[in-house]
Design a protein around this motif. Structure first.
Motif, mmCIF file in Angstrom:
data_model
loop_
_atom_site.group_PDB
_atom_site.id
_atom_site.type_symbol
_atom_site.label_atom_id
_atom_site.label_comp_id
_atom_site.label_asym_id
_atom_site.label_seq_id
_atom_site.Cartn_x
_atom_site.Cartn_y
_atom_site.Cartn_z
ATOM 1 N N TYR A 93 10.472 69.510 -49.085
ATOM 2 C CA TYR A 93 9.394 69.040 -49.309
ATOM 3 C C TYR A 93 9.707 67.981 -50.661
ATOM 4 C CZ TYR A 93 4.642 67.763 -51.112
ATOM 5 O OH TYR A 93 3.540 67.423 -51.626
ATOM 6 N N LEU A 113 0.461 59.035 -44.433
ATOM 7 C CA LEU A 113 -0.568 60.110 -43.836
ATOM 8 C C LEU A 113 -0.200 60.893 -42.549
ATOM 9 C CD1 LEU A 113 -3.455 60.263 -45.153
ATOM 10 C CD2 LEU A 113 -2.482 58.362 -45.708
ATOM 11 N N GLY A 116 1.242 63.480 -44.771
ATOM 12 C CA GLY A 116 0.438 63.997 -45.784
ATOM 13 C C GLY A 116 -0.713 64.597 -45.186
ATOM 14 N N GLN A 149 -11.367 60.934 -40.699
ATOM 15 C CA GLN A 149 -12.450 61.642 -40.792
ATOM 16 C C GLN A 149 -13.755 60.880 -41.339
ATOM 17 O OE1 GLN A 149 -12.191 65.650 -42.762
ATOM 18 N NE2 GLN A 149 -13.189 64.679 -44.444
ATOM 19 N N GLY A 155 -18.666 59.728 -45.870
ATOM 20 C CA GLY A 155 -17.569 60.128 -46.002
ATOM 21 C C GLY A 155 -17.734 61.584 -46.588
ATOM 22 N N LEU A 158 -19.945 65.433 -44.644
ATOM 23 C CA LEU A 158 -19.362 65.690 -43.517
ATOM 24 C C LEU A 158 -20.415 66.181 -42.364
ATOM 25 C CD1 LEU A 158 -15.980 67.500 -44.586
ATOM 26 C CD2 LEU A 158 -16.419 64.845 -44.332
ATOM 27 N N HIS A 281 -13.883 82.037 -41.069
ATOM 28 C CA HIS A 281 -14.259 81.591 -42.489
ATOM 29 C C HIS A 281 -14.767 80.259 -41.734
ATOM 30 C CE1 HIS A 281 -14.794 79.794 -46.167
ATOM 31 N NE2 HIS A 281 -14.653 80.989 -46.799
ATOM 32 N N MET A 289 -7.881 69.655 -46.232
ATOM 33 C CA MET A 289 -8.360 69.031 -47.608
ATOM 34 C C MET A 289 -7.966 69.761 -48.648
ATOM 35 S SD MET A 289 -12.167 67.410 -46.601
ATOM 36 C CE MET A 289 -12.600 68.540 -45.419
ATOM 37 N N ARG A 293 -5.612 68.587 -51.790
ATOM 38 C CA ARG A 293 -6.167 68.604 -53.112
ATOM 39 C C ARG A 293 -5.087 69.292 -54.093
ATOM 40 N NH1 ARG A 293 -11.909 70.031 -50.742
ATOM 41 N NH2 ARG A 293 -12.506 67.846 -50.100
ATOM 42 N N VAL A 437 -18.908 65.058 -56.624
ATOM 43 C CA VAL A 437 -18.981 65.918 -55.550
ATOM 44 C C VAL A 437 -18.242 67.238 -55.668
ATOM 45 C CG1 VAL A 437 -19.090 66.094 -52.994
ATOM 46 C CG2 VAL A 437 -19.977 63.908 -54.153
ATOM 47 N N LYS A 448 -22.039 81.718 -58.885
ATOM 48 C CA LYS A 448 -21.972 82.998 -58.431
ATOM 49 C C LYS A 448 -21.444 83.907 -59.335
ATOM 50 C CE LYS A 448 -21.875 81.488 -53.544
ATOM 51 N NZ LYS A 448 -21.226 81.182 -52.789
HETATM 52 C C1 LIG Z 1 1.200 66.252 -49.276
HETATM 53 C C2 LIG Z 1 0.105 65.461 -49.694
HETATM 54 C C3 LIG Z 1 0.744 64.968 -50.991
HETATM 55 C C4 LIG Z 1 -0.792 64.190 -51.422
HETATM 56 C C5 LIG Z 1 -0.035 63.421 -52.865
HETATM 57 C C6 LIG Z 1 -1.020 62.168 -53.052
HETATM 58 C C7 LIG Z 1 -0.312 60.762 -52.837
HETATM 59 C C8 LIG Z 1 -1.300 59.670 -52.475
HETATM 60 C C9 LIG Z 1 -1.476 59.565 -50.815
HETATM 61 C C10 LIG Z 1 -2.840 58.997 -50.383
HETATM 62 C C11 LIG Z 1 -3.338 59.779 -49.684
HETATM 63 C C12 LIG Z 1 -4.978 59.660 -49.413
HETATM 64 C C13 LIG Z 1 -5.261 60.489 -48.411
HETATM 65 C C14 LIG Z 1 -6.942 60.434 -48.280
HETATM 66 C C15 LIG Z 1 -7.450 61.168 -47.435
HETATM 67 C C16 LIG Z 1 -8.912 61.368 -47.467
HETATM 68 O O1 LIG Z 1 -9.805 61.096 -48.352
HETATM 69 S S1 LIG Z 1 -9.424 62.321 -46.092
HETATM 70 C C17 LIG Z 1 -10.969 62.673 -46.239
HETATM 71 C C18 LIG Z 1 -11.401 63.424 -47.448
HETATM 72 N N1 LIG Z 1 -12.921 63.933 -47.434
HETATM 73 C C19 LIG Z 1 -13.253 64.563 -47.942
HETATM 74 O O2 LIG Z 1 -12.794 65.426 -48.867
HETATM 75 C C20 LIG Z 1 -15.031 64.700 -47.965
HETATM 76 C C21 LIG Z 1 -15.602 65.468 -49.155
HETATM 77 N N2 LIG Z 1 -16.614 66.447 -48.601
HETATM 78 C C22 LIG Z 1 -16.578 67.909 -48.225
HETATM 79 O O3 LIG Z 1 -15.243 68.614 -48.652
HETATM 80 C C23 LIG Z 1 -17.625 68.674 -47.912
HETATM 81 O O4 LIG Z 1 -18.454 68.011 -47.181
HETATM 82 C C24 LIG Z 1 -18.155 69.303 -49.261
HETATM 83 C C25 LIG Z 1 -18.861 68.098 -50.107
HETATM 84 C C26 LIG Z 1 -17.405 70.369 -49.778
HETATM 85 C C27 LIG Z 1 -19.363 69.880 -48.589
HETATM 86 O O5 LIG Z 1 -19.440 70.312 -47.296
HETATM 87 P P1 LIG Z 1 -20.720 70.984 -46.806
HETATM 88 O O6 LIG Z 1 -20.318 71.403 -45.529
HETATM 89 O O7 LIG Z 1 -21.968 70.459 -47.019
HETATM 90 O O8 LIG Z 1 -20.576 72.647 -47.372
HETATM 91 P P2 LIG Z 1 -21.292 73.075 -48.529
HETATM 92 O O9 LIG Z 1 -23.064 73.618 -48.185
HETATM 93 O O10 LIG Z 1 -21.496 72.462 -49.974
HETATM 94 O O11 LIG Z 1 -20.535 74.476 -48.813
HETATM 95 C C28 LIG Z 1 -20.768 75.617 -47.811
HETATM 96 C C29 LIG Z 1 -19.707 76.626 -48.277
HETATM 97 O O12 LIG Z 1 -18.459 76.141 -47.820
HETATM 98 C C30 LIG Z 1 -17.478 76.060 -49.024
HETATM 99 N N3 LIG Z 1 -16.410 75.000 -48.745
HETATM 100 C C31 LIG Z 1 -16.825 73.858 -48.801
HETATM 101 N N4 LIG Z 1 -15.507 72.937 -48.385
HETATM 102 C C32 LIG Z 1 -14.805 74.042 -48.233
HETATM 103 C C33 LIG Z 1 -13.282 73.986 -48.301
HETATM 104 N N5 LIG Z 1 -12.575 72.851 -48.093
HETATM 105 N N6 LIG Z 1 -12.424 74.904 -48.191
HETATM 106 C C34 LIG Z 1 -13.197 76.336 -48.362
HETATM 107 N N7 LIG Z 1 -14.571 76.499 -48.513
HETATM 108 C C35 LIG Z 1 -15.284 75.159 -48.495
HETATM 109 C C36 LIG Z 1 -18.457 75.812 -50.267
HETATM 110 O O13 LIG Z 1 -17.827 76.145 -51.287
HETATM 111 C C37 LIG Z 1 -19.403 76.586 -49.818
HETATM 112 O O14 LIG Z 1 -19.688 78.160 -49.967
HETATM 113 P P3 LIG Z 1 -20.383 78.998 -50.492
HETATM 114 O O15 LIG Z 1 -21.306 78.753 -51.782
HETATM 115 O O16 LIG Z 1 -19.828 80.104 -50.345
HETATM 116 O O17 LIG Z 1 -21.624 78.859 -49.374
#
Ligand SMILES: CCCCCCCCCCCCC/C=C/C(=O)SCCNC(=O)CCNC(=O)[C@H](O)C(C)(C)COP(=O)(O)OP(=O)(O)OC[C@H]1O[C@@H](n2cnc3c(N)ncnc32)[C@H](O)[C@@H]1OP(=O)(O)O
Ligand SMILES: Cc1cc2nc3c(=O)[nH]c(=O)nc-3n(C[C@H](O)[C@H](O)[C@H](O)COP(=O)(O)OP(=O)(O)OC[C@H]3O[C@@H](n4cnc5c(N)ncnc54)[C@H](O)[C@@H]3O)c2cc1C
Length: 671
Positions: A93, A113, A116, A149, A155, A158, A281, A289, A293, A437, A448
């Motif tokens: 990698y 992408l 990635g 997505q 955005g 979701l 889960h 994501m 991240r 966000v 929590k």
């Molecule tokens: C090899 C890679 C190298 C990278 C190097 C960088 C180089 C640069 C290259 C450029 C590349 C650019 C690429 C870009 C790509 C993108 O942007 S893709 C699209 C990305 N989109 C998002 O990230 C959207 C953001 N939104 C969300 O993630 C979610 O909707 C939210 C904001 C997290 C909310 O979701 P929701 O369903 O409403 O959940 P909640 O009610 O808030 O939460 C419920 C519970 O779930 C838990 N949770 C939420 N997300 C996750 C997760 N990802 N994993 C695990 N758990 C998660 C959250 O904590 C809540 O938990 P509880 O409190 O226990 O209920």
């Protein structure tokens, strides 16, 4: 002590800087990249790419149109794919990452992408029936994919994405559709022109019931002609702040049918007769994501390192003004304000890269756990990567901008490489979840943790310090000059502040709830405080990671890293002084003490500043900056760079001939 960058013919001021180095730069580079072998491998890749005509840029991209840049990048991408193994171990990698940075640069390329997100999504979320078919072809680059997505209208949220995937039991297919204009996929990288497949996030509907967002593999273009398939509208979203060589795209799907197996069903499943089984889960489908991240930290640490290298080297070369009368003009690096602007960025770049190393270990452990059916590490990792993604992208953005301004007028020129770097880097505050966000995700987790701590329940890794008993008064400035204890006192103060802010945010939230607001409305009334707590908590995590790496580093580089850590911690505490003062944990006198220590750190680090940035070991190709070049021969290079501007192809421009000269002539004849 040796700085390995010294070469004959270099700018004498830079050579002088390198001669004051007190540590072995190679030792630090090896530590940063994991081993001496890794360091050597990076250098071999750089050397081979630099000598290879396939990767030469006769005209810098700064002077080309977007289409020409994309063409040049696609050509290099093809060469990397076909000849990659001549340069590196293509299965490694980090070697591949370095090869791509060297050969192609940071502005995007046709497979960004695909590697990635498209492949990680398939590998992490798809079932064997699908992966057996698509992954070998994707790895063999017979097909190229994007991760689609985000939509024009949604955005972040979701849950309200509009694209639908409706299960048709009769044919055992999903019907994928874009119902409205705002449902069009909008932004996905490489979607517009390069990809012929995509993982598309859709609302799953079974028997009229909306189940929620799930991912599906969809073919977009004919594998032979690359023309969009019937019912598919796809294209480029147009120029943007940066990522010029990435075709961020739009996509509309008109009732496209895909077989049942095209749903990514490793975690959630739909049986042939339409029975839905949820994942073990709820958020495993969001795993890609978390992966990105986590890995973004490394890229953003390196982006900030690039800016710090450019600003530090240039500040050593640039002479302007005098500190005392009657002496020659000084290197601008001697100004305290310049050091205060740049040195914290050097420290932060190291801190980010070291934090990434910790997170990567945790990510690997989580993946191992998931493979064995355990998801208990996911919530903690999701919470801390959400915070880190936000804090690091913001910190790196501010740092790059500081470095750019520290280069004066030339920092504003594309020759410095810094405007483009900033444009690319700052996108990270938005993609992979907008920062405000994502901080709220961390804050939810902190709430929590506060509850668990109050009930004496066990606390997981990133919040374990919530269980510590605070001493009530800070030990800062009272450790009699014992550095290790001073560092611990600062870490303790930051932990105290993070914990207090979390508790206070929790109380504010509760109070609004008691006042009759719903939990959600009450949350919106306290999110500024929630995000503040999340930020400080994340900065504590980073400070602890940095501290751990420094205290376990080899003795030969520990002194310089300890100096850097001191600067980092003093800077962090001064920057967050208001949090330390607010409840009287620290006194004004202690903050004044921290400031005076910070100014001492600037002086201590001054002789090693150039060597610390040299140790990032970024080549001139990677830096892509006339100001940051290793040899420091900036002024001649600046002139040669400007000569390549297309405005200089002729002495009299057609626009001048057509409009400006006749205008002047008319004005003259009026007299
Ligand atoms: C090899 C890679 C190298 C990278 C190097 C960088 C180089 C640069 C290259 C450029 C590349 C650019 C690429 C870009 C790509 C993108 O942007 S893709 C699209 C990305 N989109 C998002 O990230 C959207 C953001 N939104 C969300 O993630 C979610 O909707 C939210 C904001 C997290 C909310 O979701 P929701 O369903 O409403 O959940 P909640 O009610 O808030 O939460 C419920 C519970 O779930 C838990 N949770 C939420 N997300 C996750 C997760 N990802 N994993 C695990 N758990 C998660 C959250 O904590 C809540 O938990 P509880 O409190 O226990 O209920
Ligand atoms: C360079 C780049 C590359 C990208 N690549 C991809 C890709 O490959 N694939 C892909 O699918 N997408 C991609 N995206 C899209 C990206 O993931 C989204 O833009 C990002 O997730 C933010 O979502 P949004 O645009 O809907 O912003 P919005 O959510 O509309 O944000 C606008 C404002 O509203 C605020 N806001 C929104 N919700 C809340 C809330 N709950 N609480 C408080 N404030 C809120 C935000 O903080 C922000 O200030 C890319 C974007 C960029 C810039």
């Amino acid at each position: 002590m040796p700085n390995r960058c010294i070469k004959e013919g270099d700018n004498p001021d830079l050579t002088k800087e390198r001669k004051t180095c007190t540590f072995d730069t190679d030792e630090l580079t090896a530590n940063l990249y994991g081993s001496r072998n890794n360091m050597e491998r990076r250098r071999e890749i750089t050397k081979k790419i630099s000598a290879d005509p396939d990767f030469a840029d006769p005209i810098p991209h700064d002077f080309l149109s977007r289409e020409k840049c994309i063409e040049a990048t696609a050509k290099k991408t093809k060469a990397v794919v076909q000849r990659g193994s001549e340069f590196c171990d293509v299965t490694n990698y980090y070697e591949m990452l370095h090869l791509i940075n060297e050969a192609i640069g940071i502005g995007g390329y046709p497979l960004a992408l695909h590697y990635g997100m498209f492949l990680p999504a398939l590998e992490g979320q798809a079932e064997k029936e699908l992966t057996d078919d698509i992954i070998p072809r994707a790895k063999n680059l017979e097909v190229i994919g994007a991760y689609a997505q985000t939509e024009m209208g949604h955005g972040t949220n979701l849950r309200e994405l509009e694209t639908t995937a409706t299960y048709d039991k009769a044919t055992q297919e999903f019907i994928i559709n874009t119902p409205t204009r705002s449902a069009m996929k909008w932004w996905p990288g490489n979607l517009g022109k390069m990809s012929n497949y995509a993982v598309v996030t859709c609302q799953l509907f079974i028997d009229g019931r909306k189940i929620g967002p799930h991912n599906f593999l969809v073919q977009l273009r004919c594998e032979k002609t690359h023309e969009p398939l019937p019912g598919i509208i796809v294209g480029d979203i147009g120029p943007k702040m940066a990522f010029d060589t990435n075709d961020n795209g739009f996509l509309a799907l008109d009732n496209i049918r895909v077989p049942r197996k095209n749903m990514l069903m490793k975690h959630a499943k739909v049986s042939p007769d339409g029975v839905y089984t949820p994942p073990m889960h709820a958020k495993l489908n969001y795993g890609t994501m978390v992966y990105v991240r986590a890995h973004m930290l490394y890229a953003h640490g390196q982006f900030l390192a690039t800016a710090a290298i450019v600003a530090t080297r240039y500040s050593a070369v640039r002479r302007q003004g005098r500190i005392e009368h009657g002496v020659p003009e000084v290197q601008i690096l001697d100004y305290q304000t310049q050091q205060h602007r740049i040195f914290p960025q050097i420290a932060r770049a190291y801190a980010i890269i070291f934090t990434y190393m910790d997170i990567k270990d945790q990510y690997d452990a989580m993946i191992k756990g998931i493979a064995e059916g355990q998801t208990d590490l996911l919530p903690d990792l999701h919470a801390i990567t959400s915070g880190l993604k936000s804090v690091v992208t913001h910190m790196a953005g501010l740092g790059i901008e500081q470095c750019r301004m520290a280069c004066g007028g030339h920092g504003y020129s594309d020759a410095s490489g810094l405007p483009k770097l900033y444009g690319v880097q700052i996108g990270g505050c938005t993609y992979e979840g907008e920062n405000m966000v994502m901080l709220q995700q961390t804050a939810r987790y902190l709430m929590k943790a506060v509850a668990s701590a109050l009930q004496g329940k066990p606390l997981s890794h990133s919040v374990a310090y919530f269980g510590k008993k605070s001493s009530g008064k800070s030990r800062i400035g009272k450790e009699g000059g014992d550095i290790a204890r001073e560092h611990e006192a600062m870490l303790e103060a930051l932990e105290h502040a993070a914990c207090r802010l979390s508790v206070e945010a929790s109380q504010m939230w509760e109070k609004r709830g008691r006042g009759g607001e719903t939990k959600e409305r009450a949350w919106n009334g306290v999110t500024v405080e929630m995000n503040r707590a999340a930020r400080v908590h994340t900065r504590v995590f980073m400070a602890r990671s940095f501290h751990r790496r420094v205290t376990s580093s080899p003795p030969s580089i520990r002194p310089v890293l300890t100096d850097l850590l001191s600067l980092y911690l003093h800077y962090e505490c001064v920057d967050m002084a208001h949090h330390l003062l607010e409840d009287g944990f620290c006194s004004g006198e202690q903050i004044r003490y921290l400031k005076s220590r910070l100014y001492e750190d600037l002086t201590t680090l001054r002789p090693n500043a150039v060597s610390l940035v040299d140790s990032f070991d970024q080549s001139d190709r990677e830096l892509n900056s006339v100001l940051g070049r290793r040899d420091g021969n900036v002024y001649e290079a600046l002139y040669q760079w400007a000569r390549k501007s297309e405005l200089n192809y002729t002495d009299v421009l057609p626009a001048v001939q057509k409009y400006v000269m006749p205008m002047m002539e008319e004005n003259r004849s009026k007299l």
